[in-house]
Design an enzyme around this catalytic site. Structure first.
Site, mmCIF file in Angstrom:
data_model
loop_
_atom_site.group_PDB
_atom_site.id
_atom_site.type_symbol
_atom_site.label_atom_id
_atom_site.label_comp_id
_atom_site.label_asym_id
_atom_site.label_seq_id
_atom_site.Cartn_x
_atom_site.Cartn_y
_atom_site.Cartn_z
ATOM 1 N N HIS A 1 -6.535 -6.869 -10.021
ATOM 2 C CA HIS A 1 -6.028 -6.111 -9.543
ATOM 3 C C HIS A 1 -6.616 -4.008 -9.410
ATOM 4 O O HIS A 1 -6.815 -3.815 -8.439
ATOM 5 C CB HIS A 1 -4.392 -5.805 -9.298
ATOM 6 N N GLU B 1 1.297 -15.268 0.340
ATOM 7 C CA GLU B 1 2.250 -14.866 -0.118
ATOM 8 C C GLU B 1 2.925 -14.196 1.038
ATOM 9 O O GLU B 1 2.432 -14.018 2.214
ATOM 10 C CB GLU B 1 2.329 -13.867 -0.895
ATOM 11 N N TYR B 2 4.310 -14.727 1.051
ATOM 12 C CA TYR B 2 5.565 -13.760 2.011
ATOM 13 C C TYR B 2 6.691 -14.070 2.002
ATOM 14 O O TYR B 2 7.163 -14.996 1.369
ATOM 15 C CB TYR B 2 5.062 -14.856 3.993
ATOM 16 N N ASP C 1 0.744 -8.811 -11.298
ATOM 17 C CA ASP C 1 2.233 -8.401 -11.432
ATOM 18 C C ASP C 1 3.428 -9.015 -12.067
ATOM 19 O O ASP C 1 3.493 -9.880 -11.755
ATOM 20 C CB ASP C 1 2.222 -8.463 -9.734
ATOM 21 N N ASN D 1 2.382 -3.056 -12.347
ATOM 22 C CA ASN D 1 1.919 -4.749 -11.201
ATOM 23 C C ASN D 1 0.863 -4.652 -11.114
ATOM 24 O O ASN D 1 -0.037 -4.806 -11.642
ATOM 25 C CB ASN D 1 2.888 -4.135 -9.434
ATOM 26 N N GLU E 1 -6.331 -11.397 -5.753
ATOM 27 C CA GLU E 1 -5.557 -9.530 -5.158
ATOM 28 C C GLU E 1 -7.020 -9.280 -6.796
ATOM 29 O O GLU E 1 -6.695 -8.360 -7.622
ATOM 30 C CB GLU E 1 -5.172 -8.965 -6.021
ATOM 31 N N HIS F 1 9.003 -11.548 0.993
ATOM 32 C CA HIS F 1 9.226 -11.511 -0.042
ATOM 33 C C HIS F 1 10.520 -11.257 -0.889
ATOM 34 O O HIS F 1 11.472 -10.755 -0.010
ATOM 35 C CB HIS F 1 8.740 -9.704 -0.473
HETATM 36 C C1 IPT Z 1 0.947 -9.215 -4.601
HETATM 37 C C2 IPT Z 1 0.985 -9.577 -5.843
HETATM 38 O O1 IPT Z 1 -0.374 -10.850 -5.144
HETATM 39 C C3 IPT Z 1 2.020 -10.209 -6.363
HETATM 40 O O2 IPT Z 1 1.532 -10.612 -7.680
HETATM 41 C C4 IPT Z 1 2.983 -9.127 -6.308
HETATM 42 O O3 IPT Z 1 2.817 -8.037 -6.732
HETATM 43 C C5 IPT Z 1 3.766 -9.085 -4.862
HETATM 44 O O4 IPT Z 1 2.157 -8.953 -4.182
HETATM 45 C C6 IPT Z 1 4.704 -7.920 -4.730
HETATM 46 O O5 IPT Z 1 5.195 -8.645 -5.494
HETATM 47 S S1 IPT Z 1 0.022 -7.906 -3.982
HETATM 48 C C7 IPT Z 1 0.608 -6.842 -2.507
HETATM 49 C C8 IPT Z 1 0.159 -5.595 -3.556
HETATM 50 C C9 IPT Z 1 0.170 -7.180 -1.696
#
Ligand code: IPT
Length: 977
Positions: free
Chosen positions: A395, A506-507, A181, A82, A436, A509
């Site tokens: 990252h 992103e939200y 990731d 990741n 990131e 998960h």
């Molecule tokens: C965030 C990333 O942008 C995404 O690629 C993925 O890794 C996701 O989290 C988790 O699955 S970064 C995270 C450190 C908040």
């Protein structure tokens, strides 16, 4: 020292070199009429880019990454990390052991291409591409998810044969800014083409089409022969209507012929009356053909575009499409395939988007790089708002790289090439500078270029806006946080400080059994001006189909070796660590709303309902209120039926007439049923389907199932039958002919990924909840009733469990209570677990369903009568964990084909699960192929069940979905059928 100038440049450790000999990116689609060079290429895998080529050739399929192809003599397999880089070198260095693929093939250059300009296009190569033809250096390219083009006119001869060599270096300075990731691979992941144009050609076409019907087409014309000849001109055709060159522009240019001839620019202008505008609900497209003419009128070059008329703007704290504040119901999507790793077909892309459409999504963020070109064509056609993201994620070394001038070129190069490629797509509404990568001057440089080049779209970058959501002077026009608690978003919107739209990049998960509280998020978004939606992380579970026998990726030979989210025997879905990698991030790669074969996870049904275009607002008098929750269209594309589900009866249906409503309007309609007088619970559902075939769904496809309760349940009663007695063994455990394990207390669930990564499971284990031992303290018999007191000793106190077993008419009532000490302040569940005899293979229930649901993910599972084979109740999340739950169950039956079995009536709607696995079976293994099914049913009836939340990356469930200490009571009645 090598004599090859491309190798001498050592481009794999020179970030300033982003390309050499590469043609500028453009939006002219050359796919039709091109010669495909896809297929088997001679292949060697070198241990390092400067190692000599000279070993034996094997072969590799293009497009395809070598890491997925199990090529004899190669052992470079996929690796998943990741954040951290898979090697220790600091940017811009790469490791000495650096797998380098050499691809070679001969190409017959058509004789009829004599005098033409001949171009090689490599669709995508990661991470550095070196091109040689007949041993001569041609070019270099980086930027792993965009095409690279090279002019071969000077190095090949039409009618002759040429040897093309593509050398692909896996690790480089560019790897440090491609630290997304996902799985690391090496190879050529998209198609390779050879095409020819007239020397005088369209080098680029830029289309601007706004909602008022204004059309502007800017063409760049180049002549491979040098200065442009006089007399050339362009024409256009929009759905049969001719467009002519902008005379005013031509006159201005004619005054300075030198400028005109050198720049080779031409413009077309038109105003389209009564234009049909483009939006994600009604994606109206027009066909535009641009032609370049020689002075005699013959056509030298053509470029075809499907265009849409629409406007995007940020106005205050709203993102507007055609002046409307649209909700962004988005998902993050990678290019992924379980057999090829990264290579996907047009059909794959269409299937992805069709599925998203069917589950209510209207937006895609191309996480975290420009996706396949066809994705944008499909988004235009099917209707999606796209956040197009550049291939930049640094990252692990984010802070250093964001301001490192050695990487400045790369940032501007990657963002500008994406913009140049995708600028004509109406679907693309926002440019994203990447993911990131902290925030630095390199981002501002890329943003500056983009703002000047394309004034028609906003820019977003999470890393810029995160320092202060309310700032007005950074590289982001949108505050686009990731995984922000919804309370923080609401507080910001109410603070009076908000300066720009807030749309989470992103939200929610989606790792494993997840997406708890999605409905709470959307309730807040829809009731708070300033909040406009977000992008779920993410679409795919990136499990790679792996042969268990030799641990290799199954590759293309694995076609068909999976179904319904499950790998065939002898195979499994591999995640991080499964290819023997020592540096990896495990199952974190499996965090999508679909399984690796695109089978939907239950969370998608939740999303579909949250996104419902038609809603039942409330129940008043004899009617319900229907609302149109779309932005642009009426309800005429939908049809509907009413369903009335009666707790004590069956389901009644009646056709529904949808009212004629514009967006935002509501209307009261009568309920077409008279409720039977006998008092049971009753739920009314509007089953909304497509009225005709849509490009993404055949007629009759379910769009949403909004529901209202028409009548609450009447209190249940059962008659005590004291003459029959209840049998318990010496430990006070129920003896029953249909149960192979008596009901005992359960406070444990096989930890979900959220439970593990959010560290709840750690506490549960430290409390001993996974290994509680039951000790019977007292068994009392009175009037045929048995009362059993048992104790379960946890590390933080004793749980007292009382079970009262009473014979009732036709069966047995089980009344239970459990008293949790204060130390157990957050457990997974409180309830009963028991096992049945084999053969009870069908579950029927009245409650929420039919798909899996949990207390904080139960909005999209309507109450009704459901019927599902026990074997398919379980959801095969990649890493086995708690799954298969059904929320709000009122009563259920488990039966054999001969209709024997048992039925359970619950005191109130409860969380129930029926599977083939005990929690400890699931906890003990890492993959499904290791699970052994029990013959009978494992049944859980929960008085309380913890919400799922999203704590593997982001907020946990809300406090109202936690299981509190203290006394819990529940009861249920068991009858034999
Ligand atoms: C965030 C990333 O942008 C995404 O690629 C993925 O890794 C996701 O989290 C988790 O699955 S970064 C995270 C450190 C908040």
């Amino acid at each position: 020292m090598t004599s090859d100038p491309l190798l001498a440049l050592r481009p794999w450790e020179t970030p300033e070199v982003t390309s050499w000999g590469r043609l500028p990116m453009n939006a002219v689609d050359r796919r039709s009429g091109a010669h495909s060079l896809d297929g088997d290429w001679r292949f060697q895998l070198l241990p390092a880019p400067d190692a000599p080529v000279g070993g034996a050739w094997s072969s590799s399929y293009v497009p395809g990454v070598w890491t997925m192809q199990s090529i004899p003599g190669t052992d470079d397999l996929p690796q998943y990390t990741n954040v951290r880089m898979p090697f220790a070198e600091f940017p811009p260095r790469s490791p000495a052991a650096n797998p380098t693929g050499v691809y070679e093939r001969t190409v017959d250059v058509p004789a009829e291409w004599a005098g033409r300009r001949i171009v090689l296009q490599v669709g995508a190569a990661e991470s550095v591409l070196l091109v040689h033809v007949d041993g001569r250096p041609v070019g270099v390219s980086k930027d792993s998810h965009l095409a690279a083009e090279f002019d071969l006119s000077e190095v090949v001869r039409p009618g002759a044969r040429a040897t093309v060599r593509l050398t692909v270096v896996k690790w480089s300075d560019a790897s440090h800014i491609e630290d997304q990731d996902q799985w690391w691979h090496g190879g050529i992941s998209r198609s390779v083409l050879l095409y020819a144009t007239d020397p005088l050609h369209l080098a680029d076409v830029t289309v601007r089409a706004s909602r008022d019907g204004e059309l502007r087409v800017d063409c760049r014309v180049r002549d491979a022969g040098g200065a442009l000849p006089a007399g050339w001109y362009v024409s256009g055709e929009l759905d049969g209507h001719l467009l002519t060159q902008d005379g005013e522009f031509d006159r201005a240019n004619a005054e300075d012929e030198r400028v005109s001839a050198f720049l080779g620019e031409a413009r077309l202008r038109a105003t389209i009356p009564e234009v049909r505008t483009w939006n994600a609900e009604t994606p109206e497209l027009y066909g535009l053909t641009v032609r370049l003419h020689r002075p005699d009128g013959t056509v030298a070059d053509t470029s075809y575009h499907r265009i849409g008329f629409r406007d995007v703007e940020v106005s205050g704290r709203d993102l507007l499409v055609n002046g409307e504040r649209v909700y962004i119901r988005g998902v993050n999507r990678h290019d992924f395939h379980p057999l090829t790793g990264r290579t996907v077909s047009h059909d794959d892309l269409r299937a992805d988007l069709v599925l998203l459409k069917r589950f209510g999504f209207n937006a895609i963020r191309t996480a975290h790089y420009p996706n396949y070109p066809a994705l944008y064509d499909l988004a235009d056609e099917l209707g999606f708002y796209v956040v197009d993201e550049a291939d930049i994620e640094s990252h692990d070394h984010a802070h250093e790289i964001a301001d490192d001038p050695r990487y400045l070129n790369a940032f501007v190069d990657r963002v500008s090439r994406m913009v140049l490629r995708d600028k004509n797509h109406p679907s693309v509404i926002i440019w994203s500078l990447g993911n990131e990568s902290d925030y630095g001057a390199n981002h501002d440089a890329a943003a500056g270029w983009t703002r000047r080049h394309d004034r028609t779209r906003p820019i977003q970058y999470e890393g810029a806006a995160k320092l202060d959501w309310a700032a007005t002077d950074d590289a982001s026009d949108i505050a686009c946080p990731m995984y922000a608690p919804i309370e923080d978003c609401v507080a910001h919107a109410l603070s009076g400080r908000q300066t720009r739209p807030l749309i989470q990049c992103e939200y929610s998960h989606a790792m494993g059994n997840s997406n708890g509280t999605l409905a709470e998020h959307w309730a807040a978004i829809e009731s708070t001006p300033g909040l406009q939606g977000g992008f779920i992380w993410e679409f795919w579970d990136h499990g790679i189909l792996q042969r268990v026998s030799d641990g290799r990726p199954a590759g293309r030979a694995g076609a068909g070796l999976y179904e319904g989210g499950v790998a065939a025997p002898g195979h499994r879905w591999a995640y991080g660590g499964d290819f023997g990698e020592t540096i990896h991030d495990g199952a974190f790669i499996a965090d999508g709303v679909v399984f690796p074969d695109r089978t939907p996870k239950p969370a998608l049904y939740e999303h579909r309902e949250i996104a419902a275009p038609v809603r039942l607002e409330c129940f008043r008098h004899e009617g319900v209120v229907i609302g149109n929750h779309q932005h642009f269209r009426g309800l005429d594309w939908l049809s509907a039926d009413w369903e009335l589900a009666l707790a004590d009866g069956g389901t009644l249906t009646a056709p529904a007439e949808l009212p004629d409503l514009r967006p935002g309007e509501t209307a009261a309609v009568p309920v077409p049923f008279t409720l039977p007088p006998d008092g049971g619970e009753a739920w009314l559902t509007l089953r909304v389907t497509t009225a005709r075939d849509e490009p993404w769904a055949p007629r009759g496809t379910v769009v949403c199932l909004p529901q209202v309760r028409l009548r609450a349940p009447a209190p249940a009663s059962s008659t005590v039958a004291p003459d029959r007695g209840v049998e318990v063994d010496g430990d006070g455990l129920l003896v029953h002919p249909l149960l192979t394990a008596a009901p005992t207390l359960s406070l444990w669930r096989a930890p979900t990924d959220n439970d593990e990564l959010g560290h709840m499971a750690l506490r549960w284990r430290s409390w001993g909840l996974d290994r509680l031992v039951r000790k019977v303290v007292d068994v009392r018999r009175a009037h045929g009733r048995v009362t059993v007191l048992a104790e379960y000793a946890a590390e933080v106190g004793v749980v007292r469990h009382v079970q009262v077993l009473t014979p009732v008419e036709g069966g047995l009532r089980v009344e239970e209570s459990a008293e949790l000490p204060d130390g157990l302040d957050d457990v997974a569940r409180v309830g009963s677990v028991f096992e049945t005899v084999a053969g009870l293979d069908l579950m029927e229930w009245y409650g929420q369903g039919p798909w899996e649901s949990y207390p904080d993910r139960a909005f999209g599972a309507p109450v009704g009568h459901h019927r599902v084979p026990v074997d398919t109740l379980f959801t095969p999340y990649l890493r086995p964990q708690e799954s298969g739950g059904r929320h709000g169950v009122r009563h259920f039956t488990l039966s054999a084909p001969d209709a024997t079995g048992l039925t359970v009536t619950l005191d109130e709607p409860r969380q129930v699960s029926v599977t083939r696995h005990r929690a400890e079976d699931l906890t003990a293994v890492g993959h499904h192929d290791e699970l052994v099914r029990r013959a009978g049913c494992v049944v859980h009836i929960d008085a309380a069940h913890r919400g799922l939340g999203t704590a593997s990356c982001g907020p946990d469930t809300s406090p109202s979905h936690l299981v509190a200490p203290g006394v819990h009571r529940w009861s249920w009645t068991l009858r034999v059928l």
